[in-house]
Design a protein around this motif. Structure first.
Motif, short mmCIF file in Angstrom:
data_model
loop_
_atom_site.label_atom_id
_atom_site.label_comp_id
_atom_site.label_asym_id
_atom_site.label_seq_id
_atom_site.Cartn_x
_atom_site.Cartn_y
_atom_site.Cartn_z
N ASP A 1 1.11 -9.27 5.07
CA ASP A 1 0.75 -9.55 3.67
C ASP A 1 1.84 -10.31 2.93
O ASP A 1 1.56 -11.07 2.01
CB ASP A 1 0.43 -8.24 2.91
CG ASP A 1 -0.90 -7.63 3.34
OD1 ASP A 1 -1.71 -8.35 3.97
OD2 ASP A 1 -1.13 -6.44 3.06
N THR B 1 -8.97 -5.47 -6.23
CA THR B 1 -9.19 -6.69 -5.44
C THR B 1 -9.09 -6.44 -3.94
O THR B 1 -9.69 -7.15 -3.15
CB THR B 1 -8.21 -7.80 -5.85
OG1 THR B 1 -6.87 -7.35 -5.59
CG2 THR B 1 -8.36 -8.17 -7.30
N GLY B 2 -8.35 -5.40 -3.55
CA GLY B 2 -8.26 -5.06 -2.12
C GLY B 2 -9.64 -4.71 -1.58
O GLY B 2 -9.99 -5.06 -0.43
N ALA B 3 -10.44 -4.04 -2.41
CA ALA B 3 -11.79 -3.64 -1.99
C ALA B 3 -12.64 -4.88 -1.69
O ALA B 3 -13.56 -4.83 -0.86
CB ALA B 3 -12.45 -2.80 -3.07
N SER C 1 -7.52 -11.95 4.80
CA SER C 1 -6.87 -12.36 3.55
C SER C 1 -5.79 -13.42 3.78
O SER C 1 -5.25 -13.98 2.83
CB SER C 1 -6.25 -11.14 2.85
OG SER C 1 -5.07 -10.74 3.50
N ARG D 1 2.31 -14.41 4.65
CA ARG D 1 1.27 -15.45 4.77
C ARG D 1 1.62 -16.61 3.85
O ARG D 1 2.41 -16.47 2.91
CB ARG D 1 -0.11 -14.86 4.45
CG ARG D 1 -0.21 -14.34 3.05
CD ARG D 1 -1.60 -13.88 2.70
NE ARG D 1 -1.54 -13.20 1.43
CZ ARG D 1 -1.89 -11.94 1.21
NH1 ARG D 1 -2.35 -11.21 2.20
NH2 ARG D 1 -1.81 -11.42 0.02
N ASP E 1 -1.56 -10.45 -5.20
CA ASP E 1 -1.23 -11.76 -5.81
C ASP E 1 -1.72 -11.85 -7.24
O ASP E 1 -1.94 -12.94 -7.76
CB ASP E 1 -1.90 -12.87 -4.98
CG ASP E 1 -3.41 -12.72 -4.95
OD1 ASP E 1 -3.91 -11.61 -5.24
OD2 ASP E 1 -4.11 -13.71 -4.64
N ILE E 2 -1.91 -10.72 -7.88
CA ILE E 2 -2.48 -10.75 -9.24
C ILE E 2 -1.44 -11.26 -10.25
O ILE E 2 -1.76 -12.09 -11.10
CB ILE E 2 -3.00 -9.34 -9.66
CG1 ILE E 2 -3.84 -8.72 -8.54
CG2 ILE E 2 -3.81 -9.44 -10.96
CD1 ILE E 2 -4.98 -9.55 -8.03
N GLY F 1 -3.64 -5.62 -6.84
CA GLY F 1 -3.75 -6.30 -5.55
C GLY F 1 -2.39 -6.71 -5.02
O GLY F 1 -1.42 -5.93 -5.07
N TYR G 1 -11.45 -7.85 -0.40
CA TYR G 1 -11.05 -8.35 0.93
C TYR G 1 -11.56 -7.40 2.01
O TYR G 1 -11.96 -7.81 3.10
CB TYR G 1 -9.53 -8.50 1.02
CG TYR G 1 -9.01 -9.64 0.19
CD1 TYR G 1 -9.00 -10.94 0.70
CD2 TYR G 1 -8.55 -9.44 -1.11
CE1 TYR G 1 -8.53 -12.00 -0.08
CE2 TYR G 1 -8.09 -10.50 -1.89
CZ TYR G 1 -8.08 -11.77 -1.37
OH TYR G 1 -7.64 -12.83 -2.14
N ARG G 2 -11.57 -6.10 1.69
CA ARG G 2 -12.07 -5.11 2.64
C ARG G 2 -13.58 -5.31 2.89
O ARG G 2 -14.06 -5.18 4.02
CB ARG G 2 -11.83 -3.69 2.10
CG ARG G 2 -10.38 -3.26 2.20
CD ARG G 2 -10.14 -1.96 1.46
NE ARG G 2 -8.75 -1.55 1.55
CZ ARG G 2 -8.25 -0.80 2.53
NH1 ARG G 2 -9.05 -0.32 3.46
NH2 ARG G 2 -6.97 -0.51 2.56
N ARG H 1 1.09 -4.40 8.43
CA ARG H 1 0.29 -4.96 7.34
C ARG H 1 1.20 -5.51 6.23
O ARG H 1 0.97 -6.59 5.71
CB ARG H 1 -0.65 -3.88 6.80
CG ARG H 1 -1.81 -4.44 6.00
CD ARG H 1 -3.02 -3.56 6.12
NE ARG H 1 -2.86 -2.30 5.45
CZ ARG H 1 -3.30 -2.04 4.23
NH1 ARG H 1 -3.92 -2.99 3.54
NH2 ARG H 1 -3.15 -0.86 3.68
N LYS I 1 -0.75 2.60 -6.38
CA LYS I 1 -1.42 1.54 -7.17
C LYS I 1 -2.87 1.85 -7.53
O LYS I 1 -3.25 1.81 -8.69
CB LYS I 1 -1.43 0.27 -6.31
CG LYS I 1 -0.78 -0.90 -6.88
CD LYS I 1 -0.78 -2.10 -5.92
CE LYS I 1 -1.13 -1.84 -4.51
NZ LYS I 1 -2.02 -2.61 -3.79
N SER J 1 0.83 -1.20 0.00
CA SER J 1 0.00 0.00 0.00
C SER J 1 0.87 1.26 0.00
O SER J 1 2.03 1.23 0.43
CB SER J 1 -0.93 -0.01 1.21
OG SER J 1 -0.18 -0.24 2.36
N SER K 1 -8.84 -6.51 7.09
CA SER K 1 -8.83 -7.06 5.72
C SER K 1 -7.55 -7.88 5.51
O SER K 1 -7.55 -8.91 4.83
CB SER K 1 -8.94 -5.95 4.68
OG SER K 1 -7.85 -5.06 4.78
N SER K 2 -6.47 -7.43 6.12
CA SER K 2 -5.22 -8.17 6.01
C SER K 2 -5.35 -9.50 6.75
O SER K 2 -4.86 -10.54 6.28
CB SER K 2 -4.08 -7.33 6.59
OG SER K 2 -2.88 -8.02 6.50
#
Ligand code: DC
Length: 227
Positions: free
Chosen positions: A183, A33-35, A102, A186, A130-131, A128, A37-38, A179, A15, A11, A98-99
């Protein structure tokens, strides 16, 4: 046949802003894509689910969630179960959770499959974590945006201040460091640079400069794909 531009990065790299602008200028469908998970994090929090201890419940919610991204001329609105949550998903509680959600492999599986469906037969730009590595490892254009931690925190701090969100620079930096760590550590779909992604360090660049750089790369690749 569809044309896919995949963008990853932590972040505060610009982006989101850059992707939105490019989508509009180049006529690509923008998928944030973050939106997604949010939105899941928001739904869980609303139901009183606040930690990984209730992992099974989070997975169940993810499997049944209804997320829609509505694209208007100027904006992109996120709807969760029919309700516009575009602003609500940006609070610091939702950001942190969200983190957390995810990190659950089953959640990622559901989200990745949703993202692939959304992109079917369309020319898209998707951003995102992992895109470039998981969702579209064979994308036509793969970019990893980066910037120094201090600069990213400074940008986020200024952005929050503008939105009226009370958070000191130190607090912003700390939350961002945590975060980023989570991120990228994981087990499934961690944030990492794909071997064949083009890395752009935005620390000393303006939004406009990064945008033009990426547009040039897209144009070149688009022409090649049509030859
Ligand atoms: O890009 P963002 O800040 O809106 O993302 C919110 C969180 O969602 C982020 O901490 C990590 C997670 N995320 C993810 O795991 N995979 C993605 N493709 C996008 C976001």
């Amino acid at each position: 046949m569809s044309f896919v531009v995949a963008i990853d990065g932590p972040s505060g790299t610009g982006k989101g802003t850059i992707t939105k602008l490019i989508a509009k200028e180049m006529g690509l469908l923008n998928i944030d894509t973050g939106a997604m998970y949010r939105s899941l994090a928001l739904k869980c929090l609303k139901l009183g689910i606040k930690s990984l201890q209730e992992k099974e419940k989070i997975i169940e919610i993810a499997k049944n969630i209804n997320i829609e991204i509505q694209h208007n001329a100027e904006t992109q609105e996120i709807f969760l179960d029919g309700e516009n949550v575009s602003t609500e998903i940006r609070t610091k509680e939702v950001t942190a959770f969200s983190s957390t959600v995810s990190s659950i492999p089953e959640v990622r599986e559901v989200m990745v499959s949703m993202q692939k469906k959304m992109a079917q037969n369309k020319d898209i730009i998707m951003e995102g974590r992992d895109i470039t590595t998981v969702v579209f490892p064979n994308a036509d254009v793969k970019i990893y945006l980066d910037a120094s931690m201090e600069e990213r925190a400074r940008r986020r701090y200024e952005e929050n201040k503008e939105k009226g969100l009370q958070m000191s620079y130190e607090e912003t930096l700390k939350a961002m460091e945590k975060r980023d760590y989570d991120d990228s550590h994981r087990e499934v779909g961690p944030l990492k640079i794909a071997g064949d992604a083009l890395v752009i360090d935005t620390t000393k660049l303006t939004i406009e400069e990064v945008k033009e750089k990426i547009k040039e790369i897209i144009n070149k690749s688009y022409k090649q794909s049509k030859d």
